[in-house]
Design an enzyme around this catalytic site. Structure first.
Site, PDB file in Angstrom:
ATOM      1  N   GLU A 116       0.822  -1.208   0.000  1.00 14.78           N
ATOM      2  CA  GLU A 116       0.000   0.000   0.000  1.00 14.78           C
ATOM      3  C   GLU A 116       0.859   1.262   0.000  1.00 14.78           C
ATOM      4  O   GLU A 116       1.976   1.253   0.499  1.00 14.78           O
ATOM      5  CB  GLU A 116      -0.874   0.017   1.261  1.00 14.78           C
ATOM      6  CG  GLU A 116      -1.724  -1.206   1.448  1.00 14.78           C
ATOM      7  CD  GLU A 116      -2.939  -1.207   0.548  1.00 14.78           C
ATOM      8  OE1 GLU A 116      -3.337  -0.116   0.089  1.00 14.78           O
ATOM      9  OE2 GLU A 116      -3.485  -2.290   0.299  1.00 14.78           O
ATOM     10  N   SER A 175     -11.777   1.273 -14.557  1.00 15.44           N
ATOM     11  CA  SER A 175     -12.142   1.876 -13.275  1.00 15.44           C
ATOM     12  C   SER A 175     -12.516   0.781 -12.296  1.00 15.44           C
ATOM     13  O   SER A 175     -13.674   0.537 -12.025  1.00 15.44           O
ATOM     14  CB  SER A 175     -13.308   2.835 -13.474  1.00 15.44           C
ATOM     15  OG  SER A 175     -14.417   2.115 -13.925  1.00 15.44           O
ATOM     16  N   TYR A 177      -4.318   3.856 -23.077  1.00 18.40           N
ATOM     17  CA  TYR A 177      -4.871   3.285 -21.874  1.00 18.40           C
ATOM     18  C   TYR A 177      -4.549   4.261 -20.754  1.00 18.40           C
ATOM     19  O   TYR A 177      -3.376   4.626 -20.569  1.00 18.40           O
ATOM     20  CB  TYR A 177      -4.138   1.957 -21.670  1.00 18.40           C
ATOM     21  CG  TYR A 177      -4.634   1.058 -20.596  1.00 18.40           C
ATOM     22  CD1 TYR A 177      -5.215  -0.166 -20.906  1.00 18.40           C
ATOM     23  CD2 TYR A 177      -4.464   1.368 -19.253  1.00 18.40           C
ATOM     24  CE1 TYR A 177      -5.625  -1.038 -19.924  1.00 18.40           C
ATOM     25  CE2 TYR A 177      -4.883   0.501 -18.263  1.00 18.40           C
ATOM     26  CZ  TYR A 177      -5.453  -0.695 -18.603  1.00 18.40           C
ATOM     27  OH  TYR A 177      -5.854  -1.557 -17.629  1.00 18.40           O
TER      28      TYR A 177
END
Ligand SMILES: *[C@@H]1O[C@H](CO)[C@@H](O)[C@H](O)[C@H]1NC(C)=O
Ligand SMILES: *[C@@H]1O[C@H](CO)[C@@H](O)[C@H](O)[C@H]1NC(C)=O
Length: 346
Positions: free
Chosen positions: A128, A183, A217
């Site tokens: 993270e 998304s 992209y």
């Protein structure tokens, strides 16, 4: 008389010959033993693999409970430098223990509580960004190695490109869409603002997953933290499309992948200009192709598609590290290193 002498004389000769044969035989046997027995080879170099045992890497928590087969590093990447295990009974023999930060209980009760062998190294593994990372009080001085997206981590896990064994022409896949955006998570902040702006000038296909092969992209990172360059970049490179990136500055991307393998939003004064440039590239096949020249020599590597193997490349890298580098090290202060030294760059 001579009849008596001859046998005596012959007997003596036979004895001499026998002694000679025995001595020679003995020497041959000794010499063979010398060659065969490593204990007797005082001077000859010894093959390393016979004497150095492979270190054990103990996976204390399977990250996100995603457990893969312990032989997968060998079968997928031909990596074989350590013995990977999740058997906590091997704690005392483990050269290294991999600890996934997110899985640590807030009272630290699920960390190893046994006596810690002096040779053992604990690896702090976190995927993270700092904004989503909690470093619990009490763990900042426990670790010997860090494994994160940071380039200065001991084991740095980030998208990378690999040299091809031989230069090989890259064939562009057939393009079905102009610009796609995957998304799969709620995007906010800079990424969302830029997307909203860009949408005014371009038709953007929004997808749930990376199946289509568009010309471009959108690889918009949710964070602009230094080195936080994720699978969002790797997936389009693997798919053979051209990523348009938003995240840390261009220079930081170039620490990881070739500068002509992506387009950075900061290369343009506004979303409008970027949109115009993308449309121009769509119309000019040669200019578009130039973003793929590096692929003759380098390639991106897909992560295994299976959900349970999501962390496989990272853990295999840890295995390689533990097998190759056996040096004493300790992380002086995890908090300081990961949370405070992280510089916001946007
Ligand atoms: C988007 O696509 C639609 C339908 O194909 C087209 O009418 C429209 O002009 C396009 N918009 C832009 C900004 O290119
Ligand atoms: C690992 O880190 C701990 C805690 O900082 C330290 O006490 C230990 O000596 C280190 N061991 C090795 C092998 O680096």
């Amino acid at each position: 008389m001579s009849g008596e002498m001859t046998p005596t004389f012959s007997r003596g000769r036979v004895e001499n010959v026998l002694v000679g044969v025995l001595v020679a035989g003995g020497l041959i046997v000794l010499f063979t033993m010398y060659l065969r027995d490593p204990k007797l080879q005082f001077c000859a170099p010894r093959p390393v693999s016979q004497h150095v045992k492979k270190p054990i890497l103990l996976v204390w928590f399977w990250p996100e409970d995603q457990k893969f087969d312990l032989n997968d590093c060998r079968t997928h990447y031909n990596m074989d430098a350590c013995i990977l295990t999740d058997d906590k009974n091997l704690f005392y023999d483990a050269e290294a223990v991999l600890i996934y930060n997110k899985a640590i209980n807030s009272d630290l009760s699920n960390l190893p509580s046994n006596y810690r062998p002096p040779f053992q190294r604990w690896i702090w593994f976190s995927t993270e960004p700092p904004s989503k990372t909690t470093i619990l009080p009490g763990i900042q001085h426990l670790f010997n190695l860090t494994m994160t997206f940071r380039k200065d981590a001991d084991i740095s896990v980030h998208p990378r490109v690999f040299a091809k064994k031989q230069p090989q022409e890259f064939v562009l896949p057939t393009k079905e869409e102009l610009v796609c955006w995957i998304s799969d998570e709620k995007v906010t902040g800079a990424a969302e603002d830029y997307f909203t702006e860009l949408k005014k000038h371009l038709n953007i296909t929004v997808l749930g997953q990376a199946f289509a092969k568009p010309l471009f992209y959108l690889s918009f990172e949710s964070e602009t933290t230094k080195d936080y360059i994720t699978e969002k970049l790797n997936a389009p490179l693997v798919a053979g499309t051209l990523p348009v990136v938003l995240g840390p500055p261009r220079k930081n991307y170039e620490d990881f992948v070739p500068g002509d393998s992506f387009i950075h939003v900061n290369d343009f004064p506004s979303a409008k200009e970027l949109a115009e440039f993308l449309l121009k590239l769509d119309a000019d096949g040669d200019a578009y192709q130039r973003y793929f020249l590096w692929r003759r020599y380098l390639s991106a590597r897909p992560r295994p598609a299976e959900v349970n193997k999501h962390f496989l490349p990272d853990i295999c890298l840890a295995c390689e590290h533990v097998g190759r580098k056996r040096v004493f090290r300790r992380v002086p202060d995890l908090n300081k290193w990961f949370l405070e030294q992280n510089t916001k760059v946007f």
